[in-house]
Design a protein around this motif. Structure first.
Motif, PDB file in Angstrom:
ATOM      1  N   ALA A  74      -2.304 -22.574 -67.440  1.00 12.68           N
ATOM      2  CA  ALA A  74      -1.602 -23.208 -66.581  1.00 12.68           C
ATOM      3  C   ALA A  74      -0.196 -23.829 -67.328  1.00 12.68           C
ATOM      4  O   ALA A  74      -0.537 -24.687 -68.421  1.00 12.68           O
ATOM      5  CB  ALA A  74      -2.304 -24.255 -66.129  1.00 12.68           C
ATOM      6  N   VAL A  75       0.812 -23.692 -66.842  1.00 11.93           N
ATOM      7  CA  VAL A  75       2.179 -24.236 -67.434  1.00 11.93           C
ATOM      8  C   VAL A  75       2.371 -25.377 -66.530  1.00 11.93           C
ATOM      9  O   VAL A  75       2.762 -25.346 -65.540  1.00 11.93           O
ATOM     10  CB  VAL A  75       3.379 -23.193 -67.320  1.00 11.93           C
ATOM     11  N   VAL A  76       2.354 -26.746 -67.223  1.00  7.49           N
ATOM     12  CA  VAL A  76       2.405 -27.695 -66.566  1.00  7.49           C
ATOM     13  C   VAL A  76       3.784 -28.342 -67.005  1.00  7.49           C
ATOM     14  O   VAL A  76       4.070 -28.821 -68.163  1.00  7.49           O
ATOM     15  CB  VAL A  76       1.343 -28.624 -66.988  1.00  7.49           C
ATOM     16  N   VAL A  77       4.351 -28.744 -65.992  1.00  7.37           N
ATOM     17  CA  VAL A  77       5.729 -29.325 -66.053  1.00  7.37           C
ATOM     18  C   VAL A  77       5.601 -30.629 -65.476  1.00  7.37           C
ATOM     19  O   VAL A  77       5.713 -30.957 -64.313  1.00  7.37           O
ATOM     20  CB  VAL A  77       6.794 -28.475 -65.139  1.00  7.37           C
ATOM     21  N   THR A  78       5.735 -31.688 -66.269  1.00  6.75           N
ATOM     22  CA  THR A  78       5.732 -32.850 -65.524  1.00  6.75           C
ATOM     23  C   THR A  78       6.993 -33.865 -65.847  1.00  6.75           C
ATOM     24  O   THR A  78       7.671 -33.740 -67.077  1.00  6.75           O
ATOM     25  CB  THR A  78       4.820 -33.902 -66.860  1.00  6.75           C
ATOM     26  N   GLY A  79       7.864 -34.060 -64.996  1.00  7.59           N
ATOM     27  CA  GLY A  79       9.009 -34.657 -64.682  1.00  7.59           C
ATOM     28  C   GLY A  79       9.023 -36.212 -64.846  1.00  7.59           C
ATOM     29  O   GLY A  79       8.061 -36.906 -64.749  1.00  7.59           O
ATOM     30  N   ARG A  80       9.885 -36.542 -65.535  1.00  2.00           N
ATOM     31  CA  ARG A  80       9.998 -38.076 -66.020  1.00  2.00           C
ATOM     32  C   ARG A  80       9.900 -38.968 -64.705  1.00  2.00           C
ATOM     33  O   ARG A  80       9.360 -40.095 -64.901  1.00  2.00           O
ATOM     34  CB  ARG A  80      11.178 -38.358 -66.866  1.00  2.00           C
ATOM     35  N   GLY A  81      10.779 -38.657 -63.815  1.00  2.00           N
ATOM     36  CA  GLY A  81      10.483 -39.516 -62.651  1.00  2.00           C
ATOM     37  C   GLY A  81      10.971 -38.719 -61.365  1.00  2.00           C
ATOM     38  O   GLY A  81      11.382 -37.531 -61.631  1.00  2.00           O
ATOM     39  N   ARG A  82      10.695 -39.228 -60.060  1.00  2.00           N
ATOM     40  CA  ARG A  82      11.011 -38.658 -58.765  1.00  2.00           C
ATOM     41  C   ARG A  82      12.448 -37.936 -58.727  1.00  2.00           C
ATOM     42  O   ARG A  82      12.596 -36.859 -58.364  1.00  2.00           O
ATOM     43  CB  ARG A  82      10.745 -39.526 -57.764  1.00  2.00           C
ATOM     44  N   ASP A  83      13.373 -38.905 -59.355  1.00  2.00           N
ATOM     45  CA  ASP A  83      14.878 -38.624 -59.112  1.00  2.00           C
ATOM     46  C   ASP A  83      15.382 -38.204 -60.708  1.00  2.00           C
ATOM     47  O   ASP A  83      16.582 -38.125 -60.568  1.00  2.00           O
ATOM     48  CB  ASP A  83      15.417 -39.543 -58.669  1.00  2.00           C
TER      49      ASP A  83
END
Length: 247
Positions: A74-83
């Motif tokens: 699983a390549v997990v991409v976690t964004g810092r924030g919604r925008d």
């Protein structure tokens, strides 16, 4: 008959416009009176400890439920924030003891952040869990086990949102199976949800700025990802801002 290579060339220009986890009870029995017989010390009860499988940190029950049971990567991409266009990427591999994390890599996502209903041109990356089945690039296959389509259709001219050159961004790409037909070149233009829902969402080489919808990481990390992903392990990408993934 139109060959796949011809089809790739025809779609190149259109693709560029699309962006990219007991206790013991005391005995109440009275002590026996003194005796000449040797005292007996009761044996300690055996305690069975069951270790729960390790879950991928940061993923809530709804997100975890979307990961296929047979997925082992699983390549997990976690964004810092919604925008936010800034994110991190971690490759997890499922072992007998649970999910084991690899290194954490800096990444970019779309200019305006994330969306759970991605539309063409909204400059947001789609939130969700998607399979990874196909790769390609302008450069030769580095040795990936994924089907790899090489061709000039992966040329990326022009500049990014911050004026950075885009050249080399598509040297290596992995197609994210959002609104596309798995088992085809990343350049294939088939859109099962319709053109209005966007497409051409890839993992590709970082150019130093936000993307149109893709996720980008450094070239050396793209190469490592290509060499590690194995179709027999049913790889997926889990992507979105941190708050959405925790749901």
């Amino acid at each position: 008959m139109i060959t796949r290579r011809t089809h790739v060339a025809l779609l190149a220009a259109s693709l560029f416009l699309s962006g990219c986890g007991g206790g013991a009870v005391a005995s109440t029995e009275s002590a026996p009176p003194p005796s000449r017989e040797p005292s007996r010390t009761p044996a300690s009860p055996e305690i069975s400890v069951e270790v729960a499988p390790q879950q991928i940190p940061g993923l809530g029950p709804r997100t975890r439920a979307k990961i296929p049971a047979d997925a082992r990567q699983a390549v997990v991409v976690t964004g810092r924030g919604r925008d936010s266009p800034v994110s991190t990427v971690v490759l997890y591999e499922r072992t007998a003891a649970g999910w084991r994390a690899g290194a954490s890599w800096p990444a970019h996502n779309a200019l305006k952040g994330w969306s759970d209903h991605h539309l063409a041109g909204d400059l947001r990356s789609p939130i969700g869990v998607y399979t990874l089945t196909d790769a390609g690039g302008l450069l030769k296959d580095p040795g990936t086990k994924l089907p790899y389509d090489r061709g000039v259709g992966f040329t990326s001219p022009g500049t990014g949102f911050e004026g950075e050159p885009l050249a080399g961004s598509f040297d290596y790409v992995i197609a994210i199976n959002y609104n596309r037909q798995p088992g085809t070149s990343p350049l294939d233009w088939t859109r099962p949800l319709g053109a209005g829902r966007g497409g051409g969402i890839w993992l590709h080489v970082d150019h130093g700025g936000p993307t149109h919808g893709c996720v980008s990481i450094a070239e050396k990390h793209m190469k490592e990802l290509l060499l590690t992903l194995d179709p027999d392990l049913r790889p997926v990408v889990v992507m979105g801002d941190a708050k959405s993934l925790a749901g």
